[in-house]
Write a protein that holds these residues in place. Structure first.
Motif, PDB file in Angstrom:
ATOM      1  N   LEU A   1       7.232  -6.740 -10.101  1.00 37.61           N
ATOM      2  CA  LEU A   1       6.001  -6.034  -9.750  1.00 37.61           C
ATOM      3  C   LEU A   1       5.189  -6.807  -8.712  1.00 37.61           C
ATOM      4  O   LEU A   1       4.496  -6.203  -7.886  1.00 37.61           O
ATOM      5  N   VAL A   2       5.268  -8.138  -8.748  1.00 35.91           N
ATOM      6  CA  VAL A   2       4.665  -8.922  -7.666  1.00 35.91           C
ATOM      7  C   VAL A   2       5.351  -8.582  -6.345  1.00 35.91           C
ATOM      8  O   VAL A   2       4.701  -8.374  -5.314  1.00 35.91           O
ATOM      9  N   GLY A   3       6.680  -8.514  -6.378  1.00 36.31           N
ATOM     10  CA  GLY A   3       7.415  -8.130  -5.179  1.00 36.31           C
ATOM     11  C   GLY A   3       7.026  -6.746  -4.683  1.00 36.31           C
ATOM     12  O   GLY A   3       6.931  -6.513  -3.474  1.00 36.31           O
ATOM     13  N   PHE A   4       6.780  -5.822  -5.613  1.00 36.74           N
ATOM     14  CA  PHE A   4       6.332  -4.480  -5.235  1.00 36.74           C
ATOM     15  C   PHE A   4       5.031  -4.560  -4.437  1.00 36.74           C
ATOM     16  O   PHE A   4       4.867  -3.878  -3.420  1.00 36.74           O
ATOM     17  N   GLY A   5       4.105  -5.406  -4.876  1.00 32.04           N
ATOM     18  CA  GLY A   5       2.855  -5.577  -4.141  1.00 32.04           C
ATOM     19  C   GLY A   5       3.052  -6.254  -2.803  1.00 32.04           C
ATOM     20  O   GLY A   5       2.428  -5.876  -1.802  1.00 32.04           O
ATOM     21  N   VAL A   6       3.934  -7.254  -2.757  1.00 35.51           N
ATOM     22  CA  VAL A   6       4.208  -7.955  -1.498  1.00 35.51           C
ATOM     23  C   VAL A   6       4.759  -6.986  -0.454  1.00 35.51           C
ATOM     24  O   VAL A   6       4.579  -7.182   0.750  1.00 35.51           O
ATOM     25  N   GLY A   7       5.394  -5.903  -0.912  1.00 35.79           N
ATOM     26  CA  GLY A   7       5.917  -4.906   0.015  1.00 35.79           C
ATOM     27  C   GLY A   7       4.867  -4.281   0.910  1.00 35.79           C
ATOM     28  O   GLY A   7       5.198  -3.703   1.951  1.00 35.79           O
ATOM     29  N   GLY A   8       3.586  -4.393   0.546  1.00 33.19           N
ATOM     30  CA  GLY A   8       2.520  -3.837   1.374  1.00 33.19           C
ATOM     31  C   GLY A   8       1.924  -4.809   2.365  1.00 33.19           C
ATOM     32  O   GLY A   8       0.951  -4.470   3.054  1.00 33.19           O
ATOM     33  N   CYS A   9       2.492  -6.004   2.472  1.00 32.34           N
ATOM     34  CA  CYS A   9       1.889  -7.034   3.325  1.00 32.34           C
ATOM     35  C   CYS A   9       2.060  -6.777   4.817  1.00 32.34           C
ATOM     36  O   CYS A   9       1.419  -7.447   5.628  1.00 32.34           O
ATOM     37  N   CYS A  10       2.921  -5.837   5.199  1.00 34.48           N
ATOM     38  CA  CYS A  10       3.040  -5.541   6.625  1.00 34.48           C
ATOM     39  C   CYS A  10       1.946  -4.579   7.092  1.00 34.48           C
ATOM     40  O   CYS A  10       1.737  -4.414   8.298  1.00 34.48           O
ATOM     41  N   VAL A  11       1.213  -3.957   6.167  1.00 40.39           N
ATOM     42  CA  VAL A  11       0.179  -2.991   6.537  1.00 40.39           C
ATOM     43  C   VAL A  11      -0.968  -3.634   7.322  1.00 40.39           C
ATOM     44  O   VAL A  11      -1.360  -3.117   8.375  1.00 40.39           O
ATOM     45  N   PRO A  12      -1.560  -4.760   6.878  1.00 40.03           N
ATOM     46  CA  PRO A  12      -2.633  -5.354   7.684  1.00 40.03           C
ATOM     47  C   PRO A  12      -2.147  -5.854   9.036  1.00 40.03           C
ATOM     48  O   PRO A  12      -2.927  -5.925   9.995  1.00 40.03           O
ATOM     49  N   PHE A  13      -0.867  -6.197   9.133  1.00 39.45           N
ATOM     50  CA  PHE A  13      -0.303  -6.598  10.427  1.00 39.45           C
ATOM     51  C   PHE A  13      -0.371  -5.433  11.410  1.00 39.45           C
ATOM     52  O   PHE A  13      -0.753  -5.599  12.576  1.00 39.45           O
ATOM     53  N   ASP A  14      -0.013  -4.239  10.936  1.00 41.40           N
ATOM     54  CA  ASP A  14      -0.099  -3.049  11.783  1.00 41.40           C
ATOM     55  C   ASP A  14      -1.548  -2.744  12.152  1.00 41.40           C
ATOM     56  O   ASP A  14      -1.839  -2.333  13.281  1.00 41.40           O
ATOM     57  N   TYR A  15      -2.450  -2.931  11.202  1.00 42.35           N
ATOM     58  CA  TYR A  15      -3.870  -2.671  11.441  1.00 42.35           C
ATOM     59  C   TYR A  15      -4.380  -3.545  12.590  1.00 42.35           C
ATOM     60  O   TYR A  15      -5.012  -3.054  13.536  1.00 42.35           O
ATOM     61  N   LEU A  16      -4.112  -4.839  12.516  1.00 44.20           N
ATOM     62  CA  LEU A  16      -4.597  -5.736  13.561  1.00 44.20           C
ATOM     63  C   LEU A  16      -3.987  -5.385  14.911  1.00 44.20           C
ATOM     64  O   LEU A  16      -4.669  -5.410  15.943  1.00 44.20           O
ATOM     65  N   ALA A  17      -2.702  -5.045  14.925  1.00 47.27           N
ATOM     66  CA  ALA A  17      -2.054  -4.669  16.184  1.00 47.27           C
ATOM     67  C   ALA A  17      -2.696  -3.422  16.784  1.00 47.27           C
ATOM     68  O   ALA A  17      -2.741  -3.259  18.005  1.00 47.27           O
ATOM     69  N   GLU A  18      -3.235  -2.541  15.937  1.00 54.29           N
ATOM     70  CA  GLU A  18      -3.822  -1.288  16.412  1.00 54.29           C
ATOM     71  C   GLU A  18      -5.202  -1.461  17.021  1.00 54.29           C
ATOM     72  O   GLU A  18      -5.657  -0.595  17.769  1.00 54.29           O
ATOM     73  N   VAL A  19      -5.901  -2.541  16.713  1.00 52.28           N
ATOM     74  CA  VAL A  19      -7.266  -2.707  17.221  1.00 52.28           C
ATOM     75  C   VAL A  19      -7.418  -3.931  18.114  1.00 52.28           C
ATOM     76  O   VAL A  19      -8.516  -4.207  18.596  1.00 52.28           O
ATOM     77  N   ALA A  20      -6.342  -4.660  18.350  1.00 50.78           N
ATOM     78  CA  ALA A  20      -6.421  -5.843  19.201  1.00 50.78           C
ATOM     79  C   ALA A  20      -6.170  -5.450  20.653  1.00 50.78           C
ATOM     80  O   ALA A  20      -5.248  -4.682  20.939  1.00 50.78           O
ATOM     81  N   PRO A  21      -6.975  -5.942  21.605  1.00 49.75           N
ATOM     82  CA  PRO A  21      -6.682  -5.708  23.022  1.00 49.75           C
ATOM     83  C   PRO A  21      -5.291  -6.225  23.366  1.00 49.75           C
ATOM     84  O   PRO A  21      -4.865  -7.260  22.840  1.00 49.75           O
ATOM     85  N   PRO A  22      -4.540  -5.528  24.233  1.00 47.96           N
ATOM     86  CA  PRO A  22      -3.153  -5.916  24.510  1.00 47.96           C
ATOM     87  C   PRO A  22      -2.983  -7.369  24.931  1.00 47.96           C
ATOM     88  O   PRO A  22      -2.024  -8.027  24.527  1.00 47.96           O
ATOM     89  N   ALA A  23      -3.910  -7.886  25.740  1.00 55.24           N
ATOM     90  CA  ALA A  23      -3.767  -9.256  26.227  1.00 55.24           C
ATOM     91  C   ALA A  23      -3.936 -10.286  25.115  1.00 55.24           C
ATOM     92  O   ALA A  23      -3.500 -11.432  25.246  1.00 55.24           O
ATOM     93  N   TRP A  24      -4.562  -9.886  24.014  1.00 52.40           N
ATOM     94  CA  TRP A  24      -4.853 -10.805  22.909  1.00 52.40           C
ATOM     95  C   TRP A  24      -3.951 -10.574  21.713  1.00 52.40           C
ATOM     96  O   TRP A  24      -3.865 -11.409  20.820  1.00 52.40           O
ATOM     97  N   ARG A  25      -3.246  -9.431  21.690  1.00 49.12           N
ATOM     98  CA  ARG A  25      -2.522  -9.002  20.497  1.00 49.12           C
ATOM     99  C   ARG A  25      -1.419  -9.976  20.092  1.00 49.12           C
ATOM    100  O   ARG A  25      -1.236 -10.264  18.911  1.00 49.12           O
ATOM    101  N   GLY A  26      -0.665 -10.494  21.070  1.00 51.95           N
ATOM    102  CA  GLY A  26       0.441 -11.384  20.737  1.00 51.95           C
ATOM    103  C   GLY A  26      -0.014 -12.628  20.000  1.00 51.95           C
ATOM    104  O   GLY A  26       0.514 -12.978  18.948  1.00 51.95           O
TER     105      GLY A  26
END
Length: 497
Positions: free
Chosen positions: A150-175
């Motif tokens: 069940l811990v692993g089940f929760g860890v499965g959502g850890c890529c979501v905030p990564f997508d969030y930051l990529a969506e609001v970061a200016p391209p020159a700063w995103r990397g």
């Protein structure tokens, strides 16, 4: 005819009166009618406390993920000793975490595209926190499996905030911003090894499991102040909410956006369909990314588990103290874990130059040095530590770059689902890696297979398209346009998102 006072302010009434009398529309009315592209607004907001807040949440999430995964290197052998498990049962403790992550990644990826990034990640944190703490109270093997799964089940959502930051970061700063999460992943790996060094022999694996669950609580506190992703809101046709989220972010950065409206997407798809990642415009990227995710999933966790396995202290069972039922040669494991944050710091220098070259070099070096470990496994501990240092650092940088390229390669409507699909591929590979490492086969065969897989990923990376500096388009199949290749004054790719 004068509008009712309850439905408009006096300024709007004056504007209406002037327009009906043939007068010019006021500046305020013009501002209210201004339509702006989302990427233009994000560029105007710039980098400030809004991105720092998001980066903190992402970094803590990455550190929590690293600590929960790093815990597996110590948890399996220690639970095996305490509960008298077989080698297959020991491997299952690691495997059940990856099975949970596989199911969780699919669930939270779909949930993030349907209900929102913030909502999805909040639920995943609850699973990680509750069942991470529950591991401390596990009384038998079945409970250990259930709680870790069940811990692993929760860890499965850890890529979501990564997508969030990529969506609001200016391209020159995103990397660089997204690479910061990998830096904190490295800190998490170091912290796990350091905590095991300090606590494991004295207090046992239960206390170590409790310590590894602590960063999740910090992420939950920070998430309470976060707005939903404006890019996702706009993709759902919820323009007023997207605009409100941008205004709130601009306020944190000390910017005044004035009055504006966001340009809608040319194509609106309110329901996520993961099958779109195999559409003609995305199929090649999907298959190439899938190969790299499988490669680093198998190789990274294989290397981490292998290092702990070969450096496990074989004399620990001779001690009489019950607190010493499992012991490791912590110093070389700790030194090898230091390579992860150190290599990521070097990655800041090249990540924005070329994602392709960064992946190519990293996978190649990881494959080369893990293969060398296969044929030098009988040498001194110092030699193994040096080889493990380079191999672990290289595969971490390779994995971090692949993580970054993934959200850059998909439109918003399927970004989280696509990331989840690749995450699942990596976790399935990691599941088999846990059995591969503990299979009892020769060191040379174990390391050779891992090395060849890394070399294959290196060649594949060299053939991938470059995503450095792209705008996150929301049109399926839209050609990616690098900022480094734009004509002066050109803003290709910014029309819709």
């Amino acid at each position: 005819k004068k509008p009712p006072p309850s439905t408009c302010t006096w300024k709007i009434c004056v504007d209406l009166y002037l327009s009906r009398m043939g007068g010019a529309t006021s500046k305020r009315a013009k501002a209210q009618g201004q339509v702006r592209a989302l990427d233009d607004v994000i560029s105007d907001i710039g980098v400030g406390w809004w991105q720092v807040q998001l980066l903190y949440i992402l970094c803590v999430a990455s550190m929590a993920d690293a600590m929960e995964i790093g815990l597996l290197s110590f948890l399996g052998p220690c639970v095996e000793e305490e509960m008298g498990l077989s080698s297959t049962e020991e491997s299952t403790i690691t495997g059940v975490v990856f099975v949970g992550e596989t199911i969780g990644a699919f669930f939270f990826g779909e949930l993030a595209d349907l209900k929102g990034r913030r909502y999805s990640y909040a639920i995943s944190l609850v699973f990680m926190a509750v069942f991470g703490v529950a591991t401390y109270f596990a009384g038998n093997y079945a409970e250990v499996l259930a709680f870790r799964g069940l811990v692993g089940f929760g860890v499965g959502g850890c890529c979501v905030p990564f997508d969030y930051l990529a969506e609001v970061a200016p391209p020159a700063w995103r990397g660089k911003a997204c690479l910061c999460s990998s830096l904190w992943w490295g800190f998490g790996s170091v912290l796990t090894t350091g905590s095991a060094w300090l606590l494991l022999d004295a207090y046992g694996w239960r206390v170590l499991a409790l310590v590894c669950a602590a960063p999740v609580v910090l992420a939950m506190l920070a998430l309470a102040t976060l707005h939903e992703s404006p890019r996702w809101l706009l993709a759902q046709g919820r323009e007023p909410e997207a605009r409100a989220a941008l205004i709130a972010g601009a306020r944190l950065n000390g910017k005044d956006l004035g009055e504006f409206r966001l340009a809608p997407y040319t194509v609106k798809r309110h329901q996520a369909d993961p099958r779109e990642i195999f559409a003609p415009g995305l199929r090649r990227s999907t298959l190439q990314l899938a190969l790299n995710w499988v490669a680093f999933g198998f190789s990274y966790y294989g290397i981490v588990l292998y290092i702990a396995e070969i450096l496990e202290d074989s004399d620990s069972s001779s001690t009489s103290s019950s607190s010493d039922y499992c012991s490791f040669d912590y110093e070389p494991i700790f030194i090898s874990s230091l390579s992860e944050p150190m290599v990521i710091v070097l990655g800041f220098l090249i990540i924005d130059r070329s994602r392709r070259v960064t992946q190519y070099l990293s996978y190649f070096l990881a494959g080369l040095f893990i293969a060398l470990m296969a044929y030098l496994s009988s040498t001194s501990t110092a030699t193994l530590t040096a080889l493990a240092f380079v191999a672990r650092g290289a595969i971490d940088l390779a994995a971090s770059t692949t993580w970054l390229v993934t959200p850059e390669s998909y439109p918003t409507e399927v970004r989280a689902s696509a990331h989840a699909v690749h995450f699942i591929a990596a976790r399935l590979a990691a599941f088999f890696a846990s059995y591969w490492i503990y299979s009892g086969l020769s060191d040379s065969l174990i390391c050779t297979v891992i090395g060849l897989l890394c070399i294959l990923a290196a060649v594949n990376s060299f053939l991938m398209q470059e995503t450095s500096g792209v705008h996150l388009d929301d049109m399926q199949g839209t050609p990616r346009t690098s900022l480094h290749k734009q004509e002066p004054g050109g803003e290709a790719g910014r029309g819709s998102a």
